[in-house]
Design a protein around this motif. Structure first.
Motif, PDB file in Angstrom:
ATOM      1  N   GLU A  29      -2.731-121.796  50.321  1.00 16.49           N
ATOM      2  CA  GLU A  29      -1.957-121.347  51.335  1.00 16.49           C
ATOM      3  C   GLU A  29      -3.039-121.414  52.437  1.00 16.49           C
ATOM      4  O   GLU A  29      -2.108-122.021  53.708  1.00 16.49           O
ATOM      5  CB  GLU A  29      -1.247-120.290  51.020  1.00 16.49           C
ATOM      6  CG  GLU A  29      -0.416-120.101  49.917  1.00 16.49           C
ATOM      7  CD  GLU A  29       0.221-118.834  49.357  1.00 16.49           C
ATOM      8  OE1 GLU A  29      -0.103-117.659  50.092  1.00 16.49           O
ATOM      9  OE2 GLU A  29       1.042-118.816  48.732  1.00 16.49           O
ATOM     10  N   LEU A  30      -3.943-120.858  52.433  1.00 22.41           N
ATOM     11  CA  LEU A  30      -4.797-120.900  53.717  1.00 22.41           C
ATOM     12  C   LEU A  30      -5.059-122.246  54.051  1.00 22.41           C
ATOM     13  O   LEU A  30      -5.342-122.409  55.351  1.00 22.41           O
ATOM     14  CB  LEU A  30      -6.221-119.902  53.343  1.00 22.41           C
ATOM     15  CG  LEU A  30      -6.063-118.594  53.034  1.00 22.41           C
ATOM     16  CD1 LEU A  30      -7.054-117.713  52.743  1.00 22.41           C
ATOM     17  CD2 LEU A  30      -5.424-117.925  54.653  1.00 22.41           C
ATOM     18  N   ALA A  33      -2.172-124.024  55.645  1.00 27.67           N
ATOM     19  CA  ALA A  33      -1.971-123.209  57.110  1.00 27.67           C
ATOM     20  C   ALA A  33      -2.910-123.888  58.073  1.00 27.67           C
ATOM     21  O   ALA A  33      -2.646-124.187  59.239  1.00 27.67           O
ATOM     22  CB  ALA A  33      -2.152-121.776  57.212  1.00 27.67           C
ATOM     23  N   HIS A  34      -4.068-124.060  57.516  1.00 30.19           N
ATOM     24  CA  HIS A  34      -5.041-124.613  58.307  1.00 30.19           C
ATOM     25  C   HIS A  34      -4.741-126.077  58.792  1.00 30.19           C
ATOM     26  O   HIS A  34      -4.846-126.657  59.919  1.00 30.19           O
ATOM     27  CB  HIS A  34      -6.547-124.413  57.770  1.00 30.19           C
ATOM     28  CG  HIS A  34      -7.531-125.028  58.760  1.00 30.19           C
ATOM     29  ND1 HIS A  34      -8.145-124.483  59.741  1.00 30.19           N
ATOM     30  CD2 HIS A  34      -8.440-126.288  58.443  1.00 30.19           C
ATOM     31  CE1 HIS A  34      -9.189-125.394  60.126  1.00 30.19           C
ATOM     32  NE2 HIS A  34      -9.268-126.224  59.332  1.00 30.19           N
ATOM     33  N   VAL A  38      -1.163-123.492  61.564  1.00 26.88           N
ATOM     34  CA  VAL A  38      -0.133-122.230  61.743  1.00 26.88           C
ATOM     35  C   VAL A  38      -0.888-121.151  60.945  1.00 26.88           C
ATOM     36  O   VAL A  38      -1.858-121.230  60.266  1.00 26.88           O
ATOM     37  CB  VAL A  38       1.249-122.690  61.205  1.00 26.88           C
ATOM     38  CG1 VAL A  38       1.814-123.722  62.130  1.00 26.88           C
ATOM     39  CG2 VAL A  38       1.277-122.842  59.718  1.00 26.88           C
ATOM     40  N   THR A  39      -0.170-119.986  61.203  1.00 31.20           N
ATOM     41  CA  THR A  39      -0.824-118.970  60.369  1.00 31.20           C
ATOM     42  C   THR A  39      -0.235-118.887  59.186  1.00 31.20           C
ATOM     43  O   THR A  39       0.734-119.602  58.682  1.00 31.20           O
ATOM     44  CB  THR A  39      -0.448-117.572  61.125  1.00 31.20           C
ATOM     45  OG1 THR A  39       1.253-117.353  60.999  1.00 31.20           O
ATOM     46  CG2 THR A  39      -0.842-117.407  62.451  1.00 31.20           C
ATOM     47  N   ARG A  40      -0.875-118.450  58.066  1.00 29.22           N
ATOM     48  CA  ARG A  40      -0.183-118.309  56.871  1.00 29.22           C
ATOM     49  C   ARG A  40       1.020-117.626  56.728  1.00 29.22           C
ATOM     50  O   ARG A  40       1.885-118.197  56.142  1.00 29.22           O
ATOM     51  CB  ARG A  40      -1.209-117.247  55.819  1.00 29.22           C
ATOM     52  CG  ARG A  40      -0.663-117.450  54.371  1.00 29.22           C
ATOM     53  CD  ARG A  40      -1.942-116.755  53.618  1.00 29.22           C
ATOM     54  NE  ARG A  40      -1.595-116.307  52.223  1.00 29.22           N
ATOM     55  CZ  ARG A  40      -0.973-115.145  51.774  1.00 29.22           C
ATOM     56  NH1 ARG A  40      -1.445-114.162  52.297  1.00 29.22           N
ATOM     57  NH2 ARG A  40      -0.410-114.833  50.612  1.00 29.22           N
ATOM     58  N   SER A  41       1.277-116.684  57.419  1.00 26.63           N
ATOM     59  CA  SER A  41       2.699-115.891  57.589  1.00 26.63           C
ATOM     60  C   SER A  41       3.800-117.010  57.876  1.00 26.63           C
ATOM     61  O   SER A  41       4.745-117.149  57.183  1.00 26.63           O
ATOM     62  CB  SER A  41       2.691-114.697  58.409  1.00 26.63           C
ATOM     63  OG  SER A  41       1.775-113.818  57.853  1.00 26.63           O
ATOM     64  N   ASP A  42       3.268-117.627  58.912  1.00 30.92           N
ATOM     65  CA  ASP A  42       4.272-118.761  59.721  1.00 30.92           C
ATOM     66  C   ASP A  42       4.604-119.864  58.489  1.00 30.92           C
ATOM     67  O   ASP A  42       5.864-120.283  58.205  1.00 30.92           O
ATOM     68  CB  ASP A  42       3.604-119.296  60.923  1.00 30.92           C
ATOM     69  CG  ASP A  42       4.830-119.768  61.944  1.00 30.92           C
ATOM     70  OD1 ASP A  42       5.904-119.263  61.689  1.00 30.92           O
ATOM     71  OD2 ASP A  42       4.445-120.690  62.689  1.00 30.92           O
ATOM     72  N   ARG A  75     -13.783-119.841  59.841  1.00 35.09           N
ATOM     73  CA  ARG A  75     -13.285-118.401  60.665  1.00 35.09           C
ATOM     74  C   ARG A  75     -13.101-117.452  59.137  1.00 35.09           C
ATOM     75  O   ARG A  75     -12.859-117.945  58.211  1.00 35.09           O
ATOM     76  CB  ARG A  75     -12.093-118.413  61.322  1.00 35.09           C
ATOM     77  CG  ARG A  75     -11.466-119.503  61.989  1.00 35.09           C
ATOM     78  CD  ARG A  75     -12.294-119.679  63.407  1.00 35.09           C
ATOM     79  NE  ARG A  75     -12.416-118.300  64.057  1.00 35.09           N
ATOM     80  CZ  ARG A  75     -13.068-118.037  65.097  1.00 35.09           C
ATOM     81  NH1 ARG A  75     -13.705-119.195  65.452  1.00 35.09           N
ATOM     82  NH2 ARG A  75     -12.999-116.940  65.785  1.00 35.09           N
ATOM     83  N   GLU A  77     -11.492-113.192  58.713  1.00 34.06           N
ATOM     84  CA  GLU A  77     -11.188-111.791  59.138  1.00 34.06           C
ATOM     85  C   GLU A  77     -12.129-110.772  58.689  1.00 34.06           C
ATOM     86  O   GLU A  77     -12.458-110.967  57.287  1.00 34.06           O
ATOM     87  CB  GLU A  77      -9.816-111.588  58.970  1.00 34.06           C
ATOM     88  CG  GLU A  77      -9.383-110.107  59.555  1.00 34.06           C
ATOM     89  CD  GLU A  77      -7.834-109.891  59.091  1.00 34.06           C
ATOM     90  OE1 GLU A  77      -7.535-108.695  59.237  1.00 34.06           O
ATOM     91  OE2 GLU A  77      -7.146-110.821  58.905  1.00 34.06           O
ATOM     92  N   ASP A  82     -11.078-111.508  64.112  1.00 36.58           N
ATOM     93  CA  ASP A  82     -11.326-112.946  63.774  1.00 36.58           C
ATOM     94  C   ASP A  82     -12.642-113.409  64.330  1.00 36.58           C
ATOM     95  O   ASP A  82     -12.789-113.527  65.415  1.00 36.58           O
ATOM     96  CB  ASP A  82     -10.227-113.621  64.424  1.00 36.58           C
ATOM     97  CG  ASP A  82     -10.131-115.092  64.138  1.00 36.58           C
ATOM     98  OD1 ASP A  82     -10.443-115.389  62.856  1.00 36.58           O
ATOM     99  OD2 ASP A  82     -10.166-116.129  64.938  1.00 36.58           O
TER     100      ASP A  82
END
Length: 279
Positions: A29-30, A33-34, A38-42, A75, A77, A82
């Motif tokens: 998923e990460l 998203a990359h 977009v963000t993972r949530s998005d 990146r 967290e 970040d």
């Protein structure tokens, strides 16, 4: 590994990565998203039915070869911050947040630290997390790696802490290293503490800097240097917090006692010994 949709590609990637990762679905998923920017949530809310991006397969191949997700993304967290990560730095891990929590608890009933020192700063994670807790504090950090310091400076600037964080090139393995630094209310340190012959996962052994990992046959070499020097770096009301390996609490406590310190153990979220607070 072709798939028509993002959701299908993630499922296939997770199946492939299961052989090399304990967090295969999250990794997939990460990486997706990359790939989508977009963000993972998005991703999970809005993009699961989108077409699979062409660059995703290459990212999965890198992860299947044990390259850490943080290096692929560039990146990581840490304590809500970040941070940029490169192969020149250790990847900040959630377990190390135990040091920041221990510091927050210690100063909850005491005057806030005005000066904070981070020994072996790497990405700057510990220092920047502490400065985020105490906005009036100033920080100093050292690292033996110029490349790591460049990453830490970039992270400090990106978080608008560049003027509060002074970073120096220095190694505690060199004579007189501590003398120019002064004294601090809080000293933080995540030193190398892995035994030289430890069997590490390929994602760590092959991708993270050995100088930041290994510390002699028992993993204690750097504690033997650092602990006797700490008193000269601490203010009268100061505390020092060291990260330790899960089996090292008693050995490091003995080193601390020999140097005249009282030690309080702090455990990580999994209940493992993770940090010693020295006073």
């Amino acid at each position: 590994m072709a798939a028509n949709t993002v959701g299908g590609a993630i499922r296939e990637a997770a199946e492939r990565l299961a052989a090399s990762s304990d967090t295969a679905r999250l990794d997939a998923e990460l990486l997706m998203a990359h790939a989508l920017g977009v963000t993972r949530s998005d991703l999970l809310l809005r993009h699961m039915r989108d077409p699979e991006p062409t660059r995703f397969a290459a990212l999965v191949t890198r992860r299947a070869g044990h390259e850490p997700v943080a290096h692929i993304l560039g990146r990581q967290e840490f304590y809500g911050l970040d941070l940029k990560v490169t192969r020149d730095t250790l990847i900040p891990r959630g377990d190390s947040e135990t040091l920041v929590e221990a510091a927050r608890d210690w100063f909850a009933t005491r005057p806030s630290p005005a000066r904070i020192l981070d020994l072996g700063t790497g990405t700057g994670a510990l220092l920047l997390a502490a400065l985020s807790l105490w906005p009036e504090a100033e920080g100093v950090a050292i690292d033996a790696s110029e490349a790591a310091l460049a990453v830490a400076r970039e992270n400090a600037a990106a978080l608008w802490m560049g003027e509060r964080a002074v970073l120096h090139h220095a190694s505690w393995r060199e004579e007189g290293w501590a003398q120019p630094l002064g004294r601090y209310d809080l000293v933080l340190c995540n030193p190398p503490y892995v035994e030289d012959k430890a069997d590490l996962a390929p994602s760590v052994r092959d991708h993270e800097p050995a100088a930041a990992l290994f510390a002699g046959p028992e993993g204690l070499d750097d504690y033997r240097i650092l602990i006797p020097a700490l008193r000269g770096l601490m203010s009268e009301r100061g505390a020092a917090i060291l990260e330790i390996g899960a089996s090292q609490a008693q050995a490091v406590e003995r080193l601390a006692a020999a140097a005249g310190f009282a030690a309080a153990l702090h455990r990580d979220l999994a209940g493992r010994p993770r940090a010693l607070l020295l006073t």
